[in-house]
Structure formats: structure tokens, C-alpha cells
Scaffold this motif. Structure first.
Motif, PDB file in Angstrom:
ATOM      1  N   MET A   1     -31.898  -0.842  36.934  1.00  0.00           N
ATOM      2  CA  MET A   1     -32.926  -1.838  37.177  1.00  0.00           C
ATOM      3  C   MET A   1     -33.969  -1.746  36.072  1.00  0.00           C
ATOM      4  O   MET A   1     -34.506  -0.676  35.798  1.00  0.00           O
ATOM      5  N   LEU A   2     -34.245  -2.859  35.425  1.00  0.00           N
ATOM      6  CA  LEU A   2     -35.234  -2.907  34.359  1.00  0.00           C
ATOM      7  C   LEU A   2     -36.609  -3.164  34.953  1.00  0.00           C
ATOM      8  O   LEU A   2     -36.769  -4.005  35.834  1.00  0.00           O
ATOM      9  N   LYS A   3     -37.600  -2.427  34.437  1.00  0.00           N
ATOM     10  CA  LYS A   3     -38.967  -2.565  34.931  1.00  0.00           C
ATOM     11  C   LYS A   3     -39.911  -2.683  33.754  1.00  0.00           C
ATOM     12  O   LYS A   3     -39.692  -2.074  32.704  1.00  0.00           O
ATOM     13  N   ALA A   4     -41.000  -3.450  33.936  1.00  0.00           N
ATOM     14  CA  ALA A   4     -42.011  -3.591  32.898  1.00  0.00           C
ATOM     15  C   ALA A   4     -42.570  -2.212  32.558  1.00  0.00           C
ATOM     16  O   ALA A   4     -42.855  -1.407  33.438  1.00  0.00           O
ATOM     17  N   GLY A   5     -42.674  -1.930  31.267  1.00  0.00           N
ATOM     18  CA  GLY A   5     -43.160  -0.638  30.798  1.00  0.00           C
ATOM     19  C   GLY A   5     -42.055   0.375  30.587  1.00  0.00           C
ATOM     20  O   GLY A   5     -42.279   1.419  29.973  1.00  0.00           O
ATOM     21  N   GLY A   6     -40.864   0.086  31.074  1.00  0.00           N
ATOM     22  CA  GLY A   6     -39.740   1.008  30.941  1.00  0.00           C
ATOM     23  C   GLY A   6     -39.102   0.945  29.568  1.00  0.00           C
ATOM     24  O   GLY A   6     -39.175  -0.054  28.859  1.00  0.00           O
ATOM     25  N   ARG A   7     -38.481   2.046  29.188  1.00  0.00           N
ATOM     26  CA  ARG A   7     -37.769   2.124  27.909  1.00  0.00           C
ATOM     27  C   ARG A   7     -36.334   1.654  28.102  1.00  0.00           C
ATOM     28  O   ARG A   7     -35.706   1.951  29.118  1.00  0.00           O
ATOM     29  N   VAL A   8     -35.834   0.908  27.111  1.00  0.00           N
ATOM     30  CA  VAL A   8     -34.469   0.394  27.154  1.00  0.00           C
ATOM     31  C   VAL A   8     -33.818   0.543  25.787  1.00  0.00           C
ATOM     32  O   VAL A   8     -34.490   0.799  24.781  1.00  0.00           O
ATOM     33  N   ARG A   9     -32.503   0.382  25.784  1.00  0.00           N
ATOM     34  CA  ARG A   9     -31.716   0.343  24.551  1.00  0.00           C
ATOM     35  C   ARG A   9     -30.801  -0.869  24.626  1.00  0.00           C
ATOM     36  O   ARG A   9     -30.337  -1.238  25.702  1.00  0.00           O
ATOM     37  N   LEU A  10     -30.543  -1.461  23.455  1.00  0.00           N
ATOM     38  CA  LEU A  10     -29.576  -2.553  23.403  1.00  0.00           C
ATOM     39  C   LEU A  10     -28.207  -2.014  23.768  1.00  0.00           C
ATOM     40  O   LEU A  10     -27.780  -0.989  23.246  1.00  0.00           O
ATOM     41  N   ALA A  11     -27.512  -2.695  24.641  1.00  0.00           N
ATOM     42  CA  ALA A  11     -26.191  -2.256  25.077  1.00  0.00           C
ATOM     43  C   ALA A  11     -25.093  -2.745  24.136  1.00  0.00           C
ATOM     44  O   ALA A  11     -24.000  -2.186  24.124  1.00  0.00           O
ATOM     45  N   VAL A  12     -25.375  -3.780  23.366  1.00  0.00           N
ATOM     46  CA  VAL A  12     -24.383  -4.383  22.473  1.00  0.00           C
ATOM     47  C   VAL A  12     -25.043  -4.740  21.143  1.00  0.00           C
ATOM     48  O   VAL A  12     -26.264  -4.846  21.055  1.00  0.00           O
ATOM     49  N   ASP A  13     -24.222  -4.922  20.108  1.00  0.00           N
ATOM     50  CA  ASP A  13     -24.738  -5.456  18.848  1.00  0.00           C
ATOM     51  C   ASP A  13     -25.122  -6.912  19.072  1.00  0.00           C
ATOM     52  O   ASP A  13     -24.421  -7.656  19.759  1.00  0.00           O
ATOM     53  N   LEU A  14     -26.251  -7.320  18.485  1.00  0.00           N
ATOM     54  CA  LEU A  14     -26.695  -8.705  18.607  1.00  0.00           C
ATOM     55  C   LEU A  14     -26.742  -9.352  17.233  1.00  0.00           C
ATOM     56  O   LEU A  14     -27.136  -8.723  16.260  1.00  0.00           O
ATOM     57  N   ARG A  15     -26.377 -10.607  17.201  1.00  0.00           N
ATOM     58  CA  ARG A  15     -26.530 -11.417  15.997  1.00  0.00           C
ATOM     59  C   ARG A  15     -27.363 -12.614  16.414  1.00  0.00           C
ATOM     60  O   ARG A  15     -26.929 -13.434  17.228  1.00  0.00           O
ATOM     61  N   LEU A  16     -28.572 -12.710  15.893  1.00  0.00           N
ATOM     62  CA  LEU A  16     -29.478 -13.794  16.237  1.00  0.00           C
ATOM     63  C   LEU A  16     -29.473 -14.796  15.094  1.00  0.00           C
ATOM     64  O   LEU A  16     -29.751 -14.439  13.951  1.00  0.00           O
ATOM     65  N   ALA A  17     -29.144 -16.023  15.387  1.00  0.00           N
ATOM     66  CA  ALA A  17     -29.104 -17.059  14.377  1.00  0.00           C
ATOM     67  C   ALA A  17     -29.892 -18.261  14.861  1.00  0.00           C
ATOM     68  O   ALA A  17     -30.011 -18.496  16.056  1.00  0.00           O
ATOM     69  N   GLY A  18     -30.422 -19.013  13.927  1.00  0.00           N
ATOM     70  CA  GLY A  18     -31.146 -20.222  14.319  1.00  0.00           C
ATOM     71  C   GLY A  18     -32.263 -20.538  13.375  1.00  0.00           C
ATOM     72  O   GLY A  18     -32.308 -20.059  12.244  1.00  0.00           O
ATOM     73  N   GLU A  19     -33.169 -21.346  13.880  1.00  0.00           N
ATOM     74  CA  GLU A  19     -34.293 -21.777  13.083  1.00  0.00           C
ATOM     75  C   GLU A  19     -35.458 -20.808  13.231  1.00  0.00           C
ATOM     76  O   GLU A  19     -35.640 -20.196  14.268  1.00  0.00           O
ATOM     77  N   VAL A  20     -36.248 -20.703  12.185  1.00  0.00           N
ATOM     78  CA  VAL A  20     -37.457 -19.894  12.227  1.00  0.00           C
ATOM     79  C   VAL A  20     -38.643 -20.846  12.289  1.00  0.00           C
ATOM     80  O   VAL A  20     -38.742 -21.764  11.479  1.00  0.00           O
ATOM     81  N   VAL A  21     -39.489 -20.638  13.275  1.00  0.00           N
ATOM     82  CA  VAL A  21     -40.692 -21.460  13.416  1.00  0.00           C
ATOM     83  C   VAL A  21     -41.880 -20.543  13.632  1.00  0.00           C
ATOM     84  O   VAL A  21     -41.744 -19.465  14.205  1.00  0.00           O
ATOM     85  N   PRO A  22     -43.069 -20.949  13.157  1.00  0.00           N
ATOM     86  CA  PRO A  22     -44.261 -20.133  13.397  1.00  0.00           C
ATOM     87  C   PRO A  22     -44.540 -20.009  14.893  1.00  0.00           C
ATOM     88  O   PRO A  22     -44.300 -20.958  15.649  1.00  0.00           O
ATOM     89  N   ALA A  23     -45.010 -18.857  15.325  1.00  0.00           N
ATOM     90  CA  ALA A  23     -45.286 -18.640  16.745  1.00  0.00           C
ATOM     91  C   ALA A  23     -46.377 -19.587  17.233  1.00  0.00           C
ATOM     92  O   ALA A  23     -46.346 -20.037  18.362  1.00  0.00           O
ATOM     93  N   ALA A  24     -47.349 -19.881  16.385  1.00  0.00           N
ATOM     94  CA  ALA A  24     -48.407 -20.820  16.743  1.00  0.00           C
ATOM     95  C   ALA A  24     -48.425 -21.903  15.682  1.00  0.00           C
ATOM     96  O   ALA A  24     -48.736 -21.652  14.526  1.00  0.00           O
ATOM     97  N   GLY A  25     -48.052 -23.089  16.062  1.00  0.00           N
ATOM     98  CA  GLY A  25     -48.045 -24.176  15.094  1.00  0.00           C
ATOM     99  C   GLY A  25     -46.864 -25.082  15.305  1.00  0.00           C
ATOM    100  O   GLY A  25     -46.047 -24.875  16.194  1.00  0.00           O
ATOM    101  N   PRO A  26     -46.761 -26.096  14.440  1.00  0.00           N
ATOM    102  CA  PRO A  26     -45.660 -27.045  14.595  1.00  0.00           C
ATOM    103  C   PRO A  26     -44.314 -26.419  14.265  1.00  0.00           C
ATOM    104  O   PRO A  26     -44.227 -25.480  13.483  1.00  0.00           O
ATOM    105  N   GLY A  27     -43.262 -26.945  14.877  1.00  0.00           N
ATOM    106  CA  GLY A  27     -41.915 -26.450  14.649  1.00  0.00           C
ATOM    107  C   GLY A  27     -41.401 -26.828  13.275  1.00  0.00           C
ATOM    108  O   GLY A  27     -41.956 -27.683  12.587  1.00  0.00           O
ATOM    109  N   ALA A  28     -40.337 -26.196  12.863  1.00  0.00           N
ATOM    110  CA  ALA A  28     -39.717 -26.488  11.581  1.00  0.00           C
ATOM    111  C   ALA A  28     -38.997 -27.823  11.661  1.00  0.00           C
ATOM    112  O   ALA A  28     -38.714 -28.340  12.728  1.00  0.00           O
ATOM    113  N   GLU A  29     -38.678 -28.370  10.503  1.00  0.00           N
ATOM    114  CA  GLU A  29     -37.923 -29.619  10.465  1.00  0.00           C
ATOM    115  C   GLU A  29     -36.548 -29.385  11.076  1.00  0.00           C
ATOM    116  O   GLU A  29     -35.963 -28.323  10.905  1.00  0.00           O
TER     117      GLU A  29
END
Length: 129
Positions: A1-29
Motif C-alpha cells: 500500500m502506497l502512502k503519502a510520505g512513504g519511500r518507493v522504487r520504480l518497479a519497471v523501466d519507464l520510457r516517457l515520451a511526448g511534448e514538453v510544456v512549461p509548468a506555468a504558461g501556455p502549452g507548446a505548439e
């Protein structure tokens, strides 16, 4: 069970792909690619937030409302009204049972030790550390 404040590890390799947009501001084209980021299994982090969701249908919400009414005030109702309320609750019990059998969807916000933040990530990508 995952809880806020708890330590975790990634269980699998992740590949994140997509667009990069600023956290605050307009999105990318639209169509602006940003490449990808790979994160290795075993990367540690801290859970900042856990969200659990099991979508509720109209029937499930109505069952909860009527069941609460029956439990709290059923003994005070006239006999005919109490029977009618019990019948309505009984008619909605199959929807309630199906709701309880549905898998609980857990998403988390994890701040990885390398500084990256994964938000709304499926909880089953992580194991408690």
C-alpha cells in the motif's frame, strides 16, 4: 500500500515520451516533439500524494444515499415507508456489489531522488522501499 510520505522504487523501466510544456504558461505548439526520457527500475523517490478512484455510477450513488437513510432513520419510518425503502435498497444491491468488485484505480505523485516528478502515475509502477 502506497502512502503519502512513504519511500518507493520504480518497479519497471519507464520510457516517457511526448511534448514538453512549461509548468506555468501556455502549452507548446501541437506536434512539437521533445524526445524521450528513460528512468530505470529501482529509482527511488518519495510519494507526495496518493489518489484512489473507483468511478461511481448513478445507481451506486443512489444506493449509498438510500442505504444511509435506511440505516440512520429506518427505525423511525412508518412500516410501509420502511419496507418501500428496503425494497429500493435491495433493487440497487447488484450495482453496489459490482462497484465493490471493480478494481480500485490508484494514481500517485512521486518526487524521484533525481529531482524528476511523476504526477498521476499508476500506482502499480511503484513498490514500497
Amino acid at each position: 500500500m502506497l502512502k503519502a510520505g512513504g519511500r518507493v522504487r520504480l518497479a519497471v523501466d519507464l520510457r516517457l515520451a511526448g511534448e514538453v510544456v512549461p509548468a506555468a504558461g501556455p502549452g507548446a505548439e501541437t506536434g512539437a516533439g521533445a524526445g524521450f526520457l528513460a528512468l530505470a527500475a529501482g529509482t527511488g523517490g518519495t510519494v507526495e500524494r496518493v489518489d484512489e478512484d473507483r468511478p461511481r455510477s448513478r445507481e451506486v450513488r443512489e444506493y449509498e444515499r438510500l442505504k444511509s437513510l435506511l440505516d440512520d432513520f429506518g427505525h423511525q419510518l412508518p412500516p410501509a415507508s420502511g419496507r418501500q425503502l428496503e425494497e429500493q435498497v435491495a433493487a440497487l444491491e447488484p450495482a453496489w456489489a459490482a462497484y465493490l468488485e471493480r478494481k480500485l484505480r490508484t494514481t500517485v505523485r512521486v518526487r524521484l531522488d533525481n529531482g524528476f516528478v511523476l504526477d498521476d502515475a499508476p500506482g502499480d509502477l511503484f513498490t514500497p522501499a
